[in-house]
Scaffold this active site. Structure first.
Site, short mmCIF file in Angstrom:
data_model
loop_
_atom_site.label_atom_id
_atom_site.label_comp_id
_atom_site.label_asym_id
_atom_site.label_seq_id
_atom_site.Cartn_x
_atom_site.Cartn_y
_atom_site.Cartn_z
N GLY A 23 60.38 34.14 72.12
CA GLY A 23 59.93 35.38 71.46
C GLY A 23 61.09 36.33 71.26
N ILE A 24 60.83 37.62 71.55
CA ILE A 24 61.80 38.67 71.28
C ILE A 24 63.12 38.39 72.01
CG2 ILE A 24 62.26 41.15 71.60
CD1 ILE A 24 59.11 41.49 71.45
N GLN A 25 63.06 38.12 73.30
CA GLN A 25 64.27 37.86 74.08
C GLN A 25 64.71 36.39 73.97
OE1 GLN A 25 66.34 39.89 75.77
NE2 GLN A 25 65.17 41.69 75.19
N ASP A 79 55.62 39.44 81.03
CA ASP A 79 55.53 39.51 82.49
C ASP A 79 54.14 39.19 83.02
OD1 ASP A 79 58.31 40.64 83.18
OD2 ASP A 79 57.61 41.87 81.51
N HIS A 104 63.60 40.94 83.70
CA HIS A 104 62.96 42.19 84.13
C HIS A 104 62.52 41.95 85.57
CE1 HIS A 104 60.74 45.87 84.05
NE2 HIS A 104 59.60 45.43 83.56
N GLY A 130 65.53 42.16 71.39
CA GLY A 130 66.23 40.93 71.02
C GLY A 130 67.10 40.99 69.78
N ASP A 187 62.55 51.16 84.06
CA ASP A 187 62.03 50.65 82.80
C ASP A 187 60.59 51.12 82.57
OD1 ASP A 187 62.97 48.69 80.71
OD2 ASP A 187 60.99 47.84 81.16
N GLU A 191 59.04 53.75 79.72
CA GLU A 191 57.88 53.41 78.86
C GLU A 191 56.73 54.40 79.01
OE1 GLU A 191 58.75 48.62 79.18
OE2 GLU A 191 56.99 49.44 80.18
N GLU A 228 67.23 59.97 60.27
CA GLU A 228 68.29 60.91 60.70
C GLU A 228 68.21 61.17 62.22
OE1 GLU A 228 67.91 64.93 59.31
OE2 GLU A 228 70.06 65.31 59.45
P1 NDP Z 1 57.56 38.00 74.06
O1 NDP Z 1 56.23 38.65 74.00
O2 NDP Z 1 58.40 38.11 72.84
O3 NDP Z 1 57.39 36.47 74.47
C1 NDP Z 1 56.87 35.58 73.57
C2 NDP Z 1 57.12 34.18 74.10
O4 NDP Z 1 56.37 34.00 75.31
C3 NDP Z 1 56.68 33.14 73.14
O5 NDP Z 1 57.53 32.03 73.23
C4 NDP Z 1 55.28 32.83 73.64
O6 NDP Z 1 54.86 31.56 73.30
C5 NDP Z 1 55.48 32.90 75.14
N1 NDP Z 1 54.23 33.16 75.84
C6 NDP Z 1 53.42 34.24 75.71
N2 NDP Z 1 52.36 34.16 76.55
C7 NDP Z 1 52.52 32.99 77.22
C8 NDP Z 1 51.76 32.32 78.21
N3 NDP Z 1 50.63 32.85 78.70
N4 NDP Z 1 52.19 31.13 78.65
C9 NDP Z 1 53.33 30.58 78.17
N5 NDP Z 1 54.11 31.16 77.22
C10 NDP Z 1 53.71 32.35 76.76
O7 NDP Z 1 58.33 38.53 75.36
P2 NDP Z 1 59.68 39.33 75.46
O8 NDP Z 1 60.79 38.52 74.89
O9 NDP Z 1 59.47 40.73 74.99
O10 NDP Z 1 59.84 39.44 77.05
C11 NDP Z 1 60.31 38.35 77.80
C12 NDP Z 1 60.88 38.88 79.11
O11 NDP Z 1 62.00 39.72 78.83
C13 NDP Z 1 59.91 39.75 79.91
O12 NDP Z 1 60.14 39.53 81.27
C14 NDP Z 1 60.31 41.18 79.52
O13 NDP Z 1 59.98 42.15 80.49
C15 NDP Z 1 61.82 41.00 79.42
N6 NDP Z 1 62.49 41.99 78.59
C16 NDP Z 1 62.04 42.25 77.33
C17 NDP Z 1 62.70 43.15 76.52
C18 NDP Z 1 62.26 43.39 75.10
O14 NDP Z 1 62.99 44.06 74.38
N7 NDP Z 1 61.14 42.88 74.63
C19 NDP Z 1 63.88 43.89 77.00
C20 NDP Z 1 64.34 43.47 78.30
C21 NDP Z 1 63.65 42.57 79.07
P3 NDP Z 1 53.31 31.27 72.89
O15 NDP Z 1 53.28 31.28 71.42
O16 NDP Z 1 53.07 29.97 73.48
O17 NDP Z 1 52.43 32.35 73.43
#
Ligand code: NDP
Length: 326
Positions: A23-25, A79, A104, A130, A187, A191, A228
């Site tokens: 996902g994002i990260q 998380d 995190h 990300g 953090d 938020e 801005e």
């Molecule tokens: P995302 O919401 O972007 O994560 C999405 C990913 O997680 C996808 O690959 C998704 O796949 C998978 N996923 C979601 N739910 C489940 C589940 N129940 N079981 C298995 N896979 C799952 O998360 P982030 O990238 O935002 O966050 C990831 C970590 O990074 C967290 O610990 C967050 O606190 C930390 N973090 C995030 C920041 C940010 O900017 N977002 C900044 C700093 C740290 P699927 O399609 O299978 O659901």
């Protein structure tokens, strides 16, 4: 603070890094690590995210298979999903001496997961979302990250983590040692206190002006949507909160700012800040989050309905239509 010269990629040479979640990260971690020459495999459930990882050219497997194949496992899924995914797919595949990385501190701070004592457990928390992590990396710069060695089973946890940080571009900016508890609490406070204050300030400015008869779209643009204010905050992040006004503001602007600085937020807001922090520290927030999650996030649904129906959002929709970016 750790910089480029404190870290060496040698510490992850010959190791495969399993990036769990795309996902994002996850997307940014996987791309930066690969471009730094690190062997990456992605672990994801069989769905759209997985298809994207495959399309981006990654060796993509189930979460358990990826965790088993990697000797570094970076958990990058939301998380609230950590306990179940960790128990079922990560813990059984963490070998002795593996490096388990969290972005995190939440799951450890609140005791939601318990890694085995034989693995290294670290926090490597980028202080950025990300897309900019990736963008900075490709431009040759980096973003700040916090690091904490939570468990050092191998005796090399810090060196290995700094190698990952270097491959991510974090040491180009600097990697700061901060405990996982502090990282989590800061953090959550950002938020829960700062973000609502900022959003409400923009909304209130919008409402005061619209109520006084100003047209909505110029109001939205001038208060926020032109970017801005966002640029000002970016500048302030490097030069300082007050310096940016000093350096970029005309005397009229500076006089206006200083006239009201310190006079709009009362002690009641500071008291609310202290209460929010206390709830974060004493577990009250996590308990509330657990209840909300168990009920299927009803407050989030209310929030979505509220902001979609708000005048600010409807005006922004109109602005995007006018700009042809809808
Ligand atoms: P995302 O919401 O972007 O994560 C999405 C990913 O997680 C996808 O690959 C998704 O796949 C998978 N996923 C979601 N739910 C489940 C589940 N129940 N079981 C298995 N896979 C799952 O998360 P982030 O990238 O935002 O966050 C990831 C970590 O990074 C967290 O610990 C967050 O606190 C930390 N973090 C995030 C920041 C940010 O900017 N977002 C900044 C700093 C740290 P699927 O399609 O299978 O659901």
């Amino acid at each position: 603070m750790y910089f480029e010269s404190d870290a060496s990629l040698q510490h992850v040479e010959g190791r495969t890094v399993a990036v769990i979640g795309y996902g994002i990260q996850g997307k940014a971690f996987a791309a930066n690590l690969r471009d730094s020459g690190v062997a990456v495999i992605v672990g994801n459930r069989d769905d759209e995210y997985r298809e994207t990882a495959v399309a981006d050219g990654f060796d993509t497997r189930s979460i358990g298979e990826a965790a088993a194949a990697g000797s570094v496992v970076i958990l990058l899924i939301p998380d609230d999903a950590h306990p179940e995914v960790f128990e079922s797919h990560i813990a059984p595949n963490l070998d002795d001496g593996d490096l388990f990385v969290l972005a995190h501190g939440f799951s450890i701070r609140y005791g939601r997961i318990t890694p085995p004592p034989t693995a290294d457990v670290v926090l490597l928390a980028p202080k950025m979302f990300g897309k900019p992590i990736r963008q900075h990396y490709t431009e040759g710069s980096g973003v700040l990250a916090f690091v904490d060695v939570i468990q050092d089973a191998s005796g090399h946890a810090l060196d290995r983590t700094l190698a990952i940080a270097k491959a991510m571009g974090f040491t180009r900016y600097g990697v700061m040692p901060v405990s996982h508890a502090t990282e989590t609490e800061l953090d959550l406070f950002q938020e829960q206190f700062l973000t609502p204050l900022l959003l409400d300030a923009f909304r209130m400015a919008f409402e005061v002006l619209v109520e006084a008869g100003y047209e909505r779209i110029p109001v939205l643009l001038d208060m926020h949507a032109s970017g801005e204010m966002a640029e000002m905050m970016v500048e302030a992040a490097s030069t300082g909160l007050y310096e940016v006004i000093e350096q970029q503001g005309s005397p009229t602007c500076r006089f206006g700012v200083q006239r009201y600085l310190g006079k709009l937020l009362g002690e009641d807001v500071r008291a609310r800040g202290r209460e929010i922090l206390e709830e974060i520290r004493n577990g009250g927030f996590v308990a509330a989050l657990g209840k909300e999650a168990a009920a299927g996030y009803p407050s989030l649904a209310d929030y979505t309905a509220m902001y979609r129906a708000s005048e600010v959002t409807r005006t922004h929709d109109g602005l995007r239509a006018a700009l042809g970016t809808a």
